[in-house]
Scaffold this motif. Structure first.
Motif, PDB file in Angstrom:
ATOM      1  N   UNK A  14       0.816  -1.218   0.000  1.00  0.00           N
ATOM      2  CA  UNK A  14       0.000   0.000   0.000  1.00  0.00           C
ATOM      3  C   UNK A  14       0.851   1.271   0.000  1.00  0.00           C
ATOM      4  N   UNK A  15       2.147   1.116  -0.359  1.00  0.00           N
ATOM      5  CA  UNK A  15       2.999   2.289  -0.552  1.00  0.00           C
ATOM      6  C   UNK A  15       3.832   2.708   0.633  1.00  0.00           C
ATOM      7  N   UNK A  16       3.778   1.958   1.752  1.00  0.00           N
ATOM      8  CA  UNK A  16       4.549   2.329   2.940  1.00  0.00           C
ATOM      9  C   UNK A  16       5.706   1.373   3.165  1.00  0.00           C
ATOM     10  N   UNK A  17       6.118   1.263   4.448  1.00  0.00           N
ATOM     11  CA  UNK A  17       7.175   0.338   4.813  1.00  0.00           C
ATOM     12  C   UNK A  17       8.572   0.909   4.681  1.00  0.00           C
ATOM     13  N   UNK A  18       9.569   0.264   5.337  1.00  0.00           N
ATOM     14  CA  UNK A  18      10.967   0.701   5.253  1.00  0.00           C
ATOM     15  C   UNK A  18      11.494   0.609   3.823  1.00  0.00           C
ATOM     16  N   UNK A  19      12.489   1.425   3.520  1.00  0.00           N
ATOM     17  CA  UNK A  19      13.009   1.515   2.160  1.00  0.00           C
ATOM     18  C   UNK A  19      13.654   0.204   1.690  1.00  0.00           C
ATOM     19  N   UNK A  20      14.415  -0.458   2.576  1.00  0.00           N
ATOM     20  CA  UNK A  20      15.091  -1.687   2.184  1.00  0.00           C
ATOM     21  C   UNK A  20      14.072  -2.780   1.836  1.00  0.00           C
ATOM     22  N   UNK A  21      13.070  -2.964   2.712  1.00  0.00           N
ATOM     23  CA  UNK A  21      12.033  -3.958   2.445  1.00  0.00           C
ATOM     24  C   UNK A  21      11.238  -3.615   1.191  1.00  0.00           C
ATOM     25  N   UNK A  22      10.999  -2.325   1.014  1.00  0.00           N
ATOM     26  CA  UNK A  22      10.262  -1.884  -0.173  1.00  0.00           C
ATOM     27  C   UNK A  22      11.041  -2.215  -1.445  1.00  0.00           C
ATOM     28  N   UNK A  23      12.352  -2.022  -1.410  1.00  0.00           N
ATOM     29  CA  UNK A  23      13.199  -2.325  -2.569  1.00  0.00           C
ATOM     30  C   UNK A  23      13.168  -3.817  -2.897  1.00  0.00           C
ATOM     31  N   UNK A  24      13.331  -4.644  -1.880  1.00  0.00           N
ATOM     32  CA  UNK A  24      13.359  -6.094  -2.088  1.00  0.00           C
ATOM     33  C   UNK A  24      12.032  -6.595  -2.647  1.00  0.00           C
TER      34      UNK A  24
END
Length: 351
Positions: free
Chosen positions: A58-68
Motif C-alpha cells: 500500500x505504498x509504505x514500509x521501510x526503504x530496504x524492504x520496499x526495494x526487495x
C-alpha cells in the motif's frame, strides 16, 4: 433459505442470479490467494514480516524492504498468479467445450505449440549480445500464433463425423511430442545461450520476471479473461449436446471456435512468460468442479483462483525449499499433475 440470491439493478431491467455457496467459496479462495501472495512476498533470503509486506503493497514500509519486495519479488509473484489464472481458465474452457475431463492445454499439445513458437522467436530475433532485436511485447503474439496453429491442427485431425474425446487426447499427445522434438531441434541447432533460455520455457518457471513482463502480460490476460467469462456461459448449453444446443438457438461451431481462440490466447501469453508449466489447466478445473459444481458462471472464477494459488505455491516452494538451488515451478506442478492425469485415465477407462 434459497440456494440462489437474485440481485436486480435499474428497477429489474438488469438482474443476476448468484449462487450463495459459490460466492462463499470464491470469497474464501480470494482471501487464501491474498494470504499466499503476502506470504510469498515475505519469504526469501531476506525474511519480511507479513504486516510489513502489506504496508509495502500500500505504498509504505521501510526503504530496504520496499526495494526487495517491489523490485525483486512482486513482478515474479504477479506473473505466477496471472499465469496460473490463465492456464486454469483455459483448461476449464477446454474441458467443457470438448466434454472431456482429460482435456488440458498441455495434454492437447497447445502448450507445446506455444513453447515452440516462443523458442523460435528467441532464436530468430536475438543478436550476438543475447538481446532481442524486436520488442518483447511481440512475444505473446508469437506464442498465440504457435498455440493457435496447434489447436486448429489437433481439432482438424481429431474430426471424423464429430470429435471423439479419446481421439482428441491421443492426437494431442502426439502433437505435443512433435512440438517437443521441434524445440529440442532448435535448441541443438541454435547458440548455447539460446539453448539455456529455451530450456527455461520447456521446464516452466517465472524466474527472471520483471515489471516489463507484468505490464505486457496483465492487460492481455485481463482482456481475454473478461471475454472468457462473458462467452463461457454458452458452454453450459453445449454440455447438453450439439443437437440440443443447436435446437436452443446456439451457433455451436462458431461458439466453439471462439472459445478455442480465447483459450489459445490465454495459453499463449502464459507460455510466453512462464514456459510450459504443466497440468495446472487439468487440476484446477477439476478441483473447482468438486467445490462449486459444473456451472461455468461459478466454475471459471473459482478455477482461476485455484490455478493462481497452485502456481504461486509451486514457485514459492521451488525458490525457498532447496536453497541455494532454485527448482522451476513446473517441476512441482508436473509432479502433482502427472499422477492425477493417470488417475483420471484409470477412472475413465470404461467411459
Amino acid at each position: 433459505m434459497s440456494k440462489y440470491q437474485n440481485i436486480r439493478f435499474f428497477k429489474g431491467k438488469l438482474s443476476f442470479l448468484i449462487d450463495r455457496k459459490a460466492t462463499f467459496i470464491f470469497t474464501l479462495l480470494f482471501v487464501i490467494t491474498f494470504l499466499v501472495f503476502v506470504i510469498s512476498a515475505g519469504i526469501g533470503d531476506m525474511k519480511i514480516n507479513p504486516l510489513t509486506v502489506i504496508k509495502v503493497l500500500f505504498g509504505g514500509g521501510p526503504e530496504m524492504e520496499k526495494l526487495v519486495i517491489t523490485t525483486f519479488r512482486l513482478p515474479r509473484i504477479i506473473v505466477a498468479l496471472v499465469v496460473g489464472i490463465s492456464l486454469a481458465v483455459a483448461g476449464g474452457i477446454l474441458q467443457g467445450m470438448i466434454r472431456n475431463p482429460l482435456a488440458s492445454p498441455d495434454v492437447l499439445g497447445i502448450t507445446g505449440g506455444a513453447g515452440a513458437a516462443v523458442v523460435a522467436f528467441l532464436v530468430l530475433f536475438s543478436d550476438k549480445n543475447h538481446s532481442l532485436t524486436v520488442s518483447i511485447a511481440w512475444l505473446p503474439l508469437a506464442a498465440f500464433a504457435g498455440a493457435g496453429l496447434v489447436s486448429i491442427l489437433v481439432y482438424v485431425l481429431a474430426w471424423k463425423n464429430g470429435v471423439s474425446p479419446i481421439r482428441l487426447v491421443l492426437i494431442g499427445i502426439g502433437i505435443s511430442t512433435l512440438m517437443q522434438a521441434l524445440i529440442t531441434l532448435m535448441m541443438v541447432m541454435g547458440p548455447i545461450y539460446q539453448a539455456s533460455q529455451a530450456n527455461m520455457w520447456i521446464t516452466g518457471t517465472v524466474y527472471g520476471s520483471n515489471w516489463k513482463n507484468v505490464v505486457t502480460l496483465v492487460p492481455w490476460t485481463v482482456v481475454f479473461l473478461i471475454i472468457a467469462l462473458i462467452v463461457a456461459r454458452t458452454i453450459n448449453i453445449q454440455e447438453l449436446g450439439d443437437e440440443v444446443a443447436t435446437g436452443l438457438g446456439g451457433k455451436v461451431q462458431k461458439q466453439r471456435f471462439l472459445l478455442l481462440m480465447i483459450s489459445t490466447a490465454l495459453i499463449g501469453s502464459s507460455v510466453a512468460f512462464a514456459g510450459g508449466i504443466g497440468f495446472v489447466g487439468l487440476m484446477a478445473p477439476h478441483m473447482a468442479r468438486r467445490l462449486v459444481g459444473s456451472s461455468f458462471g461459478a466454475l471459471l472464477p473459482v478455477s482461476a483462483l485455484l490455478g493462481g494459488v497452485l502456481v504461486m505455491v509451486a514457485d514459492l516452494i521451488g525458490r525457498t525449499l532447496f536453497l541455494p538451488l532454485e527448482v522451476p515451478a513446473g517441476v512441482f506442478t508436473a509432479g502433482i499433475g502427472a499422477p492425477y492425469f493417470i488417475y483420471l485415465l484409470f477412472r475413465t477407462r470404461n467411459a
